[in-house]
Motif scaffolding. Structure first.
Motif, PDB file in Angstrom:
ATOM      1  N   GLN A  81       0.825  -1.205   0.000  1.00  0.00           N
ATOM      2  CA  GLN A  81       0.000   0.000   0.000  1.00  0.00           C
ATOM      3  C   GLN A  81       0.866   1.265   0.000  1.00  0.00           C
ATOM      4  N   PHE A  82       1.885   1.290   0.824  1.00  0.00           N
ATOM      5  CA  PHE A  82       2.762   2.458   0.923  1.00  0.00           C
ATOM      6  C   PHE A  82       3.497   2.711  -0.392  1.00  0.00           C
ATOM      7  N   VAL A  83       4.077   1.673  -0.968  1.00  0.00           N
ATOM      8  CA  VAL A  83       4.808   1.830  -2.239  1.00  0.00           C
ATOM      9  C   VAL A  83       3.862   2.283  -3.342  1.00  0.00           C
ATOM     10  N   CYS A  84       2.688   1.691  -3.388  1.00  0.00           N
ATOM     11  CA  CYS A  84       1.700   2.071  -4.403  1.00  0.00           C
ATOM     12  C   CYS A  84       1.356   3.557  -4.282  1.00  0.00           C
ATOM     13  N   ALA A  85       1.060   4.010  -3.061  1.00  0.00           N
ATOM     14  CA  ALA A  85       0.711   5.415  -2.850  1.00  0.00           C
ATOM     15  C   ALA A  85       1.881   6.331  -3.204  1.00  0.00           C
TER      16      ALA A  85
END
Length: 186
Positions: A81-85
């Motif tokens: 989720q963090f990398v995607c955002a």
């Protein structure tokens, strides 16, 4: 230290696969130039989401839930989720709002959760329905925005605003749960 059986259970192997998908997703997304490249990036993220569902399903159905899995699965979720955002901020600047909510919520859960556990011996049971809904919407919106690559459009802004609202609502829900857990008397 987890046992060999725990480390190499099928759900945990699937979880490791999800973690390995993160740098692959990053590379494909950052190198994307064509519609096909963006579709491939979205496909990798979709595969990650499906494998997340699959590892949880297998763990529950076949009673393969392990302490190691309880630790590594949320790490894989948060990392993805963090990398995607972080990556989508470059194409969709409004993703900064989502990134801030993700970071604040996760820091709040970690720090307050540890503090409450040390003080009371109690901890949250894991992901709650508002958090699950917000996360699902985050990934559906992220996959859609990657696949269709529509920066600067009204539809992309609306999708991001709805996602931010749901994520903020989940964060408030978790904060309320943490507070209730802290003030709860035995």
């Amino acid at each position: 230290m987890p046992s060999r059986k725990e480390l190499f259970s099928i759900p945990n192997i699937i979880c490791y696969f999800r973690i390995l998908l993160v740098p692959i997703f990053m590379y494909v997304y950052l190198a994307a130039e064509t519609e096909g490249d963006y579709l491939m990036s979205a496909g990798i993220l979709t595969l990650s989401g499906l494998s997340d569902f699959l590892d949880g399903y297998i763990a529950r159905k076949y009673n393969m839930i392990t302490d190691w899995g309880k630790l590594i699965d949320p790490i894989a979720d948060k990392l993805t989720q963090f990398v995607c955002a972080c990556l989508l901020v470059y194409t969709y600047p409004a993703y900064w709002v989502l990134l801030i909510i993700i970071v604040v919520k996760d820091i709040m859960l970690a720090v307050a959760g540890m503090y409450i556990y040390k003080k009371t011996g109690r901890r949250m049971d894991g992901a709650q329905l508002p958090g699950k809904i917000a996360t699902a919407v985050f990934f559906v919106v992220s996959i859609s925005l990657i696949a269709f690559h529509v920066p600067g459009t009204l539809i992309s802004r609306v999708m991001i605003i709805v996602t931010a609202f749901l994520m903020f609502t989940a964060m408030v829900y978790y904060a309320k749960d943490l507070y209730q857990l802290y003030v709860q008397r035995d």
